[in-house]
Write a protein that holds these residues in place. Structure first.
Motif, mmCIF file in Angstrom:
data_model
loop_
_atom_site.group_PDB
_atom_site.id
_atom_site.type_symbol
_atom_site.label_atom_id
_atom_site.label_comp_id
_atom_site.label_asym_id
_atom_site.label_seq_id
_atom_site.Cartn_x
_atom_site.Cartn_y
_atom_site.Cartn_z
ATOM 1 N N ASN A 84 0.644 -0.883 0.240
ATOM 2 C CA ASN A 84 -0.165 -0.642 -0.007
ATOM 3 C C ASN A 84 1.090 1.563 -0.190
ATOM 4 O OD1 ASN A 84 -3.253 -1.291 -0.059
ATOM 5 N ND2 ASN A 84 -2.001 -1.557 2.221
ATOM 6 N N THR A 85 1.863 1.581 -1.081
ATOM 7 C CA THR A 85 2.613 2.445 -0.719
ATOM 8 C C THR A 85 2.716 3.226 -2.463
ATOM 9 O OG1 THR A 85 4.568 1.559 -1.398
ATOM 10 C CG2 THR A 85 4.737 1.801 0.540
ATOM 11 N N ASN A 86 2.013 2.780 -3.433
ATOM 12 C CA ASN A 86 1.651 2.849 -4.998
ATOM 13 C C ASN A 86 0.599 2.650 -5.006
ATOM 14 O OD1 ASN A 86 4.601 2.868 -4.734
ATOM 15 N ND2 ASN A 86 4.401 0.514 -5.464
ATOM 16 N N VAL A 87 -0.229 3.190 -3.916
ATOM 17 C CA VAL A 87 -1.477 3.761 -4.246
ATOM 18 C C VAL A 87 -1.734 5.038 -3.843
ATOM 19 C CG1 VAL A 87 -2.016 1.916 -3.750
ATOM 20 C CG2 VAL A 87 -2.527 2.992 -2.098
ATOM 21 N N SER A 138 -7.781 -11.939 5.481
ATOM 22 C CA SER A 138 -7.082 -12.388 4.642
ATOM 23 C C SER A 138 -6.403 -10.277 4.290
ATOM 24 C CB SER A 138 -7.744 -12.174 3.226
ATOM 25 O OG SER A 138 -8.368 -13.772 3.153
ATOM 26 N N LEU A 139 -5.300 -10.106 4.032
ATOM 27 C CA LEU A 139 -4.794 -8.760 3.695
ATOM 28 C C LEU A 139 -4.281 -8.230 2.478
ATOM 29 C CD1 LEU A 139 -1.378 -9.199 6.771
ATOM 30 C CD2 LEU A 139 -4.319 -8.570 7.202
ATOM 31 N N VAL A 140 -4.597 -7.400 2.181
ATOM 32 C CA VAL A 140 -5.126 -6.902 1.328
ATOM 33 C C VAL A 140 -3.735 -6.042 0.743
ATOM 34 C CG1 VAL A 140 -6.722 -6.322 -0.733
ATOM 35 C CG2 VAL A 140 -7.157 -7.257 1.083
ATOM 36 N N GLY A 175 -9.145 5.010 7.377
ATOM 37 C CA GLY A 175 -10.331 5.080 6.952
ATOM 38 C C GLY A 175 -10.851 2.768 6.839
ATOM 39 N N ALA A 176 -9.985 2.240 6.777
ATOM 40 C CA ALA A 176 -10.046 1.146 7.101
ATOM 41 C C ALA A 176 -10.790 0.725 7.919
ATOM 42 C CB ALA A 176 -8.780 -0.200 6.641
ATOM 43 N N PRO A 177 -11.887 -0.154 7.922
ATOM 44 C CA PRO A 177 -12.016 -1.215 9.719
ATOM 45 C C PRO A 177 -11.240 -1.572 10.106
ATOM 46 C CG PRO A 177 -13.301 -1.659 7.496
ATOM 47 C CD PRO A 177 -12.165 -0.959 6.726
ATOM 48 N N PHE A 200 -4.875 -3.875 3.916
ATOM 49 C CA PHE A 200 -7.051 -3.635 4.656
ATOM 50 C C PHE A 200 -6.313 -5.169 5.390
ATOM 51 C CE2 PHE A 200 -5.653 -0.827 2.366
ATOM 52 C CZ PHE A 200 -6.577 0.175 2.708
ATOM 53 N N ARG A 201 -7.375 -5.839 6.532
ATOM 54 C CA ARG A 201 -7.817 -6.571 6.752
ATOM 55 C C ARG A 201 -9.112 -7.342 7.210
ATOM 56 N NH1 ARG A 201 -6.423 -9.793 12.429
ATOM 57 N NH2 ARG A 201 -7.737 -10.980 12.376
#
Lengths: 503, 98
Positions: free
Chosen positions: A48-51, A161-163, B80-82, B89-90
């Protein structure tokens, strides 16, 4: 999960059925920024550094199409002999899954940018098989999920899950073939060759890094069988994300065998997605195709149509490099290699190296001799690519010149090559530093010859008496005395001259 | 009148992940039919000679140059992630395509 699927032997499957294939190959473009946002398109960065807001699907954002991505897509279409659409649109493909935070993927639906092309694919024995291309369309990649808590990082048994959305929005071109019939028992080989050819094309165009291990080129393989001689296609399965050339071949082969077992036992093949498992070389059932596939595509309201002018298309066509297959054909003819020789050169991955060596002044035969005869073997031993050994074309030309000029024999040249690879300098420098000089001054040779003749007077007598073939024993003595640094042909001449015998 | 069955509504609700009661499904089936009819009147105005369009303004080829611009920090992205973990993001594990 169902028990392991029954499979029929490949040969038996081929006796009874004809396979029909279809491929969807996703190519990640190597643009600097993303398809619809200015966030960087970089592999392997921290999560999440390129978003930015567009990639995260935040309310109120406006996507804007990356011009370079459109140009790359058109180039891919042209290289696949496609028509380029006069006008095309983006569409929303609606689905709920955390890999896309927007709840839709921006793609193209009924108006792909490129359509109706073909690609000639060469199999290993030189057979050419034409694959028809249905379409190539533009879309965006999705984020990457890592399943946590499961035993092996797979979704089964995962707790959560991690996104990471770094990959979300990376430009993709999806290339879809028409159904491929008639490949028969060569279907698995064709599958591999097709994906390999697409990969080679996008790499050659410079539009993708084309590294399969990084997911730059990914393949979904559709397989169905029909009874031999039938013309109505059977029910297909779609094996998702087969991401190496080897797995593409194995997955197609496995699915043919699995389908054959189902059909041979009177069953029906379920239309479903399959997951490929590299470790066991098998597939397992994924999601059945059903109305869950109701993606409710509609034209993307935030993006206006892309209308490639014919001038723009022709400009791009003019920048296309020579297609890899044509280039190989041209080089093979120019070099005068036999089919098998050229195939070996291709398989060894030294086409480019030989091309450069020839350009540097070596003859095609000499270039092939050095690369195939000397360097490829050394690269294999060192477990690196031949080009990575650090032997420059100029070094080969120099080394070859030393051999042809009579300064080195082949054995010594091999030692010089080792020195060049070890970083000891140019061939001439290595030759001098290692004292590898072919003795061409006759005086030391004559001394050695006299010594050898004196040591074996009976042999000398035989030669004087006309048994010229006995000269080998004297030559051997001379070579031994000069530690192999003499030119054996010259030694023989000198011995016969010394003994007053003509050869 | 357009025919929208209760099953159609249930299917749409499932696709849209909207939970609906039996009573709501019945009610919505009737209402959706009216809405579809209302929208249909557009096709009376636009005959076969009017090309389908997806945008009200005749614009095309709006592009940006391939230049890297604005990015968020992971902290901003996740603000803003829950739920979040390890800068990601989990989300609940969802059995679907990978």
């Amino acid at each position: 999960m169902a028990a392991t699927d029954e499979i029929l032997s490949f040969d038996e499957a081929m006796e009874r059925f004809d396979p029909v294939l279809g491929f969807e190959v996703h190519v990640e473009l190597n643009t600097k920024s993303k398809m619809f946002s200015s966030a960087p398109n970089v592999f392997g960065d921290d999560p999440n550094t390129n978003v930015n807001e567009v990639d995260l699907g935040m309310p109120g954002v406006l996507p804007v199409v990356n011009r370079a991505a459109v140009e790359s897509s058109i180039k891919i279409g042209l290289a696949l002999n496609c028509e380029i659409a006069e006008s095309c649109r983006f569409a929303r493909k609606n689905y709920f899954y955390p890999d896309t935070p927007k709840n839709f993927q921006t793609s193209q639906y009924d108006e792909p940018i490129a359509h109706d092309g073909w690609l000639d694919v060469e199999l290993e024995d030189g057979t050419v098989f034409r694959v028809e291309i249905e379409r190539a369309h533009m879309e965006e990649d999705a984020g990457k999920l890592t399943h946590m808590g499961g035993a092996t990082g797979r979704i089964q048994g995962a707790d959560y899950s991690l996104v990471d959305y770094n990959r979300a929005g990376v430009p993709l071109v999806e290339i879809v073939t028409k159904p491929i019939v008639g490949a028969g028992s060569r279907a698995p080989e064709l599958a591999r060759a097709y994906v390999s050819a697409v990969r080679e094309i996008v790499k050659n165009l410079g539009v993708s890094d084309a590294r399969m291990e990084r997911g730059n080129v990914r393949c979904d393989a559709n397989v169905s069988l029909m009874p031999k001689g039938a013309d109505k296609f059977g029910t297909r399965s779609e094996t998702k994300n087969v991401n190496s050339l080897r797995s593409v071949e194995h997955a197609v082969r496995f699915e043919i065998q699995r389908h054959a077992a189902v059909l041979a036992s009177g069953g029906t093949v379920t239309q479903e997605t399959r997951h490929w498992h590299e470790d066991t070389r098998t597939t397992t059932a994924g999601r059945p195709k059903s109305d869950a596939d109701d993606y409710r595509y509609f034209p993307e309201p935030d993006l206006v149509p892309v209308v490639p002018s014919r001038e723009w298309v022709e400009e791009l066509r003019a920048t296309l490099p020579e297609p890899p297959a044509e280039r190989r054909k041209r080089l093979k003819e120019a070099w005068g290699y036999a089919d098998a020789e050229f195939r070996d050169v291709v398989n060894a991955g030294v086409v480019e190296a030989i091309e450069e060596t020839v350009a540097a002044g070596a003859s095609p035969q000499a270039a092939r001799k050095w690369w195939m005869g000397e360097i490829v073997g050394r690269a294999k031993t060192a477990d690196v690519d031949p080009a990575e050994l650090g032997v420059t074309p100029a070094a080969i030309v120099e080394l070859n010149g030393l051999v042809e000029g009579g300064k080195l024999n082949n054995k010594m040249a091999g030692q010089v090559l080792d020195g060049v690879i070890a970083g000891e300098g140019t061939p001439t420098q290595v030759m001098e530093a290692r004292g590898l000089v072919l003795v061409s001054d006759d005086r030391p040779l004559l001394e050695a010859i006299d010594a050898a003749l004196a040591a074996q007077p009976d042999v000398a007598d035989k030669i004087r008496g006309g048994k010229v073939q006995a000269v080998g024993a004297i030559v051997g003595g001379v070579m031994k005395a000069t530690r192999g640094q003499a030119d054996a042909g010259r030694v023989k001449e000198l011995i016969l001259e010394r003994l007053g015998v003509s050869a | 009148m357009a025919e929208i069955t209760r099953d159609d509504v249930a299917h749409l609700a499932q696709l849209a992940r909207i939970e609906m009661s039996e009573a709501e499904l019945d009610k919505m089936a009737g209402e959706l039919a009216h809405i579809v009819d209302a929208v249909k009147s557009v096709s009376e105005a636009a005959g076969p000679d009017v090309p389908a369009t997806s945008h009200p303004i005749p614009l095309s080829n709006v592009f940006r140059e391939d230049v890297v611009g604005h990015v968020l920090t992971p902290a901003e992205a996740l603000s803003g992630a829950p739920d979040a973990d390890e800068d990601r993001f989990r989300v609940p594990a969802i059995l679907d395509e990978e």
